[in-house]
Design a protein around this motif. Sequence first.
Motif: not given
Length: 241
Positions: A53-69
């Motif tokens: 997991h990143a310390d900071q930042g965001q991941l999106t898939l088709d606009g949906q946040d999956i950072t903590r998925l």
Amino acid sequence: MTFEARNIYKSFNGTEVLKGVSLAMEAGEFVALLGASGSGKTTLLNIIAGLQHADQGQLTLDGQDITRLPAGKRRFGMVFQNYALFRHMSVADNIAFGLRVLPRRERPGRVERREKVSELLDMIGLADLGDRFPQQLSGGQRQRVAMARALAINPQLLLMDEPFSALDAQVRRSLRSSVRALQQKVGVGAIMVTHDQAEAWDLADRVAVMDQGQIVQFDTPDALRNTPATGAVRDLLQGAA
């Protein structure tokens, strides 16, 4: 599926490994992360996969946040450099493994699984080898099985970590075109980590050149070759020439 990583930071034991990395890719695009050892490319791939997991930042898939998925819920296909095939399972069972462990509501029945495995064995050119075990295959054949297993679950994104590094040069070259053709046929977006410029050039629509935890240029192979943005990019391309 479009994918975006925004402003990703990651440190280990106080050492900053990723320093605000951002990357966006279109549906069906093949992206290579190219850089020397220690540039942060594998860490970035592991964060995208959900293995870290990143310390900071965001991941999106088709606009949906999956950072903590959790990784298991991202439905990403993974191909590792050591294949990670189950030695006690046949080729067909290795390919079917991901289908058997899907959530119950998404899990295909036995007949559908068998049909999917047969289809994938045909696609990778190993239709007659489903009953064999991994140790009975060549390195190139094992890598194709690993690709088929990753694709069996109809992944939203295909992630590959140095997928050809365990193979000799001739086999690597012969596999590139078949891997690219398979990825395009399935229509899934792909991100591949590599330190090999020739692999990046042959396979990727765009290449993200990484240096000291940052993406210093993200462009097509021709643009990188003709107009390197920094001295680090120029040195990397010259060193790999």
